[in-house]
Motif scaffolding. Structure first.
Motif, PDB file in Angstrom:
ATOM      1  N   THR A   1      99.049 -42.149   8.711  1.00  0.00           N
ATOM      2  CA  THR A   1      98.662 -41.772   7.278  1.00  0.00           C
ATOM      3  C   THR A   1     100.121 -42.248   6.429  1.00  0.00           C
ATOM      4  OG1 THR A   1      97.370 -39.997   8.138  1.00  0.00           O
ATOM      5  CG2 THR A   1      98.155 -39.730   5.749  1.00  0.00           C
ATOM      6  N   GLY A   2      99.229 -42.953   5.301  1.00  0.00           N
ATOM      7  CA  GLY A   2     100.216 -43.211   4.167  1.00  0.00           C
ATOM      8  C   GLY A   2     100.727 -44.876   4.302  1.00  0.00           C
ATOM      9  N   LEU A   3     100.330 -45.509   5.501  1.00  0.00           N
ATOM     10  CA  LEU A   3     100.518 -46.798   5.794  1.00  0.00           C
ATOM     11  C   LEU A   3      99.441 -47.653   4.956  1.00  0.00           C
ATOM     12  CD1 LEU A   3     101.537 -46.744   9.554  1.00  0.00           C
ATOM     13  CD2 LEU A   3     103.022 -46.889   7.574  1.00  0.00           C
ATOM     14  N   THR A   4      99.740 -48.741   5.029  1.00  0.00           N
ATOM     15  CA  THR A   4      98.676 -49.909   4.631  1.00  0.00           C
ATOM     16  C   THR A   4      97.945 -50.150   5.515  1.00  0.00           C
ATOM     17  OG1 THR A   4     100.222 -51.888   5.050  1.00  0.00           O
ATOM     18  CG2 THR A   4     100.527 -50.970   2.666  1.00  0.00           C
ATOM     19  N   ALA A   5      96.987 -50.936   5.569  1.00  0.00           N
ATOM     20  CA  ALA A   5      95.885 -51.316   6.454  1.00  0.00           C
ATOM     21  C   ALA A   5      96.889 -52.263   7.275  1.00  0.00           C
ATOM     22  CB  ALA A   5      94.856 -51.808   5.908  1.00  0.00           C
ATOM     23  N   ASP A   6      97.445 -53.340   6.732  1.00  0.00           N
ATOM     24  CA  ASP A   6      98.161 -54.345   7.497  1.00  0.00           C
ATOM     25  C   ASP A   6      99.358 -53.625   8.327  1.00  0.00           C
ATOM     26  OD1 ASP A   6      96.549 -56.236   6.676  1.00  0.00           O
ATOM     27  OD2 ASP A   6      97.922 -56.817   4.780  1.00  0.00           O
ATOM     28  N   GLU A   7      99.888 -52.603   8.124  1.00  0.00           N
ATOM     29  CA  GLU A   7     100.911 -52.097   8.884  1.00  0.00           C
ATOM     30  C   GLU A   7     100.324 -51.245   9.853  1.00  0.00           C
ATOM     31  OE1 GLU A   7     104.325 -50.723   5.486  1.00  0.00           O
ATOM     32  OE2 GLU A   7     102.481 -49.538   5.588  1.00  0.00           O
ATOM     33  N   VAL A   8      99.307 -50.610   9.856  1.00  0.00           N
ATOM     34  CA  VAL A   8      98.278 -50.049  10.897  1.00  0.00           C
ATOM     35  C   VAL A   8      98.127 -51.119  11.845  1.00  0.00           C
ATOM     36  CG1 VAL A   8      96.580 -48.690  11.625  1.00  0.00           C
ATOM     37  CG2 VAL A   8      97.595 -47.921   9.664  1.00  0.00           C
ATOM     38  N   LEU A   9      97.603 -51.878  11.390  1.00  0.00           N
ATOM     39  CA  LEU A   9      97.224 -53.122  12.342  1.00  0.00           C
ATOM     40  C   LEU A   9      98.316 -53.852  12.918  1.00  0.00           C
ATOM     41  CD1 LEU A   9      94.139 -54.931  10.224  1.00  0.00           C
ATOM     42  CD2 LEU A   9      93.893 -53.225  12.126  1.00  0.00           C
ATOM     43  N   ALA A  10      99.316 -53.763  12.551  1.00  0.00           N
ATOM     44  CA  ALA A  10     100.672 -54.206  13.108  1.00  0.00           C
ATOM     45  C   ALA A  10     101.213 -53.583  14.231  1.00  0.00           C
ATOM     46  CB  ALA A  10     101.559 -54.627  12.051  1.00  0.00           C
ATOM     47  N   VAL A  11     100.716 -52.252  14.251  1.00  0.00           N
ATOM     48  CA  VAL A  11     101.364 -51.352  15.252  1.00  0.00           C
ATOM     49  C   VAL A  11     101.217 -51.691  16.724  1.00  0.00           C
ATOM     50  CG1 VAL A  11     101.380 -48.985  16.258  1.00  0.00           C
ATOM     51  CG2 VAL A  11     101.128 -49.276  13.763  1.00  0.00           C
ATOM     52  N   PRO A  12     102.144 -51.991  17.447  1.00  0.00           N
ATOM     53  CA  PRO A  12     101.966 -52.589  18.829  1.00  0.00           C
ATOM     54  C   PRO A  12     101.062 -51.531  19.521  1.00  0.00           C
ATOM     55  CG  PRO A  12     104.538 -52.365  18.284  1.00  0.00           C
ATOM     56  CD  PRO A  12     103.634 -51.582  17.188  1.00  0.00           C
ATOM     57  N   ASP A  13     100.092 -52.185  20.334  1.00  0.00           N
ATOM     58  CA  ASP A  13      99.144 -51.571  20.938  1.00  0.00           C
ATOM     59  C   ASP A  13      99.673 -50.612  22.153  1.00  0.00           C
ATOM     60  OD1 ASP A  13      97.240 -52.631  19.593  1.00  0.00           O
ATOM     61  OD2 ASP A  13      96.584 -54.256  21.023  1.00  0.00           O
ATOM     62  N   ASP A  14     101.007 -50.920  22.573  1.00  0.00           N
ATOM     63  CA  ASP A  14     101.708 -50.242  23.497  1.00  0.00           C
ATOM     64  C   ASP A  14     102.435 -48.916  22.978  1.00  0.00           C
ATOM     65  OD1 ASP A  14     103.712 -51.608  22.657  1.00  0.00           O
ATOM     66  OD2 ASP A  14     104.403 -52.219  24.426  1.00  0.00           O
ATOM     67  N   TYR A  15     102.382 -48.695  21.676  1.00  0.00           N
ATOM     68  CA  TYR A  15     103.251 -47.592  21.029  1.00  0.00           C
ATOM     69  C   TYR A  15     103.204 -46.503  21.635  1.00  0.00           C
ATOM     70  CZ  TYR A  15     105.047 -44.156  18.001  1.00  0.00           C
ATOM     71  OH  TYR A  15     105.658 -43.155  17.521  1.00  0.00           O
ATOM     72  N   PRO A  16     102.056 -45.928  22.503  1.00  0.00           N
ATOM     73  CA  PRO A  16     102.235 -44.701  23.280  1.00  0.00           C
ATOM     74  C   PRO A  16     103.029 -44.656  24.416  1.00  0.00           C
ATOM     75  CG  PRO A  16      99.991 -45.042  22.332  1.00  0.00           C
ATOM     76  CD  PRO A  16     100.604 -46.341  22.133  1.00  0.00           C
ATOM     77  N   GLN A  17     103.325 -45.899  24.891  1.00  0.00           N
ATOM     78  CA  GLN A  17     104.120 -46.178  26.240  1.00  0.00           C
ATOM     79  C   GLN A  17     105.745 -46.119  25.765  1.00  0.00           C
ATOM     80  OE1 GLN A  17     101.416 -48.150  25.699  1.00  0.00           O
ATOM     81  NE2 GLN A  17     100.101 -47.272  27.220  1.00  0.00           N
ATOM     82  N   SER A  18     105.812 -46.312  24.515  1.00  0.00           N
ATOM     83  CA  SER A  18     107.276 -46.375  23.965  1.00  0.00           C
ATOM     84  C   SER A  18     107.827 -44.926  23.491  1.00  0.00           C
ATOM     85  CB  SER A  18     107.136 -47.446  22.713  1.00  0.00           C
ATOM     86  OG  SER A  18     106.893 -46.595  21.567  1.00  0.00           O
ATOM     87  N   ILE A  19     107.091 -43.917  23.755  1.00  0.00           N
ATOM     88  CA  ILE A  19     107.818 -42.862  23.163  1.00  0.00           C
ATOM     89  C   ILE A  19     108.500 -41.939  24.216  1.00  0.00           C
ATOM     90  CG2 ILE A  19     106.367 -42.829  21.106  1.00  0.00           C
ATOM     91  CD1 ILE A  19     104.506 -40.647  22.207  1.00  0.00           C
ATOM     92  N   GLY A  20     108.607 -42.509  25.460  1.00  0.00           N
ATOM     93  CA  GLY A  20     109.285 -41.816  26.450  1.00  0.00           C
ATOM     94  C   GLY A  20     108.498 -40.514  27.106  1.00  0.00           C
ATOM     95  N   LEU A  21     107.188 -40.643  27.133  1.00  0.00           N
ATOM     96  CA  LEU A  21     106.823 -39.516  27.739  1.00  0.00           C
ATOM     97  C   LEU A  21     106.026 -40.068  28.991  1.00  0.00           C
ATOM     98  CD1 LEU A  21     105.031 -37.737  24.739  1.00  0.00           C
ATOM     99  CD2 LEU A  21     107.016 -37.013  26.177  1.00  0.00           C
ATOM    100  N   THR A  22     106.008 -41.337  29.584  1.00  0.00           N
ATOM    101  CA  THR A  22     105.174 -41.773  30.496  1.00  0.00           C
ATOM    102  C   THR A  22     105.476 -41.013  31.892  1.00  0.00           C
ATOM    103  OG1 THR A  22     106.959 -43.597  30.919  1.00  0.00           O
ATOM    104  CG2 THR A  22     104.970 -44.162  29.577  1.00  0.00           C
TER     105      THR A  22
END
Length: 143
Positions: free
Chosen positions: A96-117
């Motif tokens: 929320t609050g990001l531009t459309a381009d910023e959202v589309l640039a979020v890496p698809d593997d973000y969920p794996q990057s937050i240290g909860l795997t």
């Protein structure tokens, strides 16, 4: 996509998790679950506008708005599914609050990057990934 594509809002959340010892990260996820923003009235009255995230075992629904190029993500997840609700909250707050381009640039593997795997099941990580990919698809359609 690389981690350098991660917008500041999501990078900050990721860093917050990674700064904690692994055994304390679930507690932070539970805190996020309590911070999932409530749906606005125009969505409460029209559940058909929300998209079911079938990758989640729990009933999770999302709806993304793009107004003047700025994204707002709404999500619902049951209180009895705090892990899933926490993931939905992370994405709702982080996108929320990001531009459309910023959202589309979020890496698809973000969920794996937050240290909860290692703290949550692969199915739950897949559910968060499903939420992210569906949000990105909605942004693509609505921008």
């Amino acid at each position: 996509m690389t981690s350098t594509d991660t917008p500041a809002s999501l990078a900050e959340i990721r860093d917050e998790f990674l700064e904690l010892p692994e055994e304390e990260r679930l507690q932070l996820l539970l805190e996020f679950s309590n911070e999932l923003p409530a749906l606005p009235a125009h969505l409460v009255d029209h559940p058909e506008l929300q998209e079911r995230v079938v990758e989640c075992q729990s009933p999770v629904y999302i709806y993304v708005e793009v107004v003047d190029g700025v994204v707002t993500m709404h999500a619902t997840a049951p209180p009895e599914a705090p892990t899933t609700r926490g993931f939905a909250s992370i994405l709702a707050q982080g996108l929320t609050g990001l531009t459309a381009d910023e959202v589309l640039a979020v890496p698809d593997d973000y969920p794996q990057s937050i240290g909860l795997t290692r703290a949550v099941s692969p199915l739950r990580i897949a559910g968060m990934t499903g939420m992210l990919l569906r949000a990105k698809n909605q942004v693509r359609r609505k921008r």
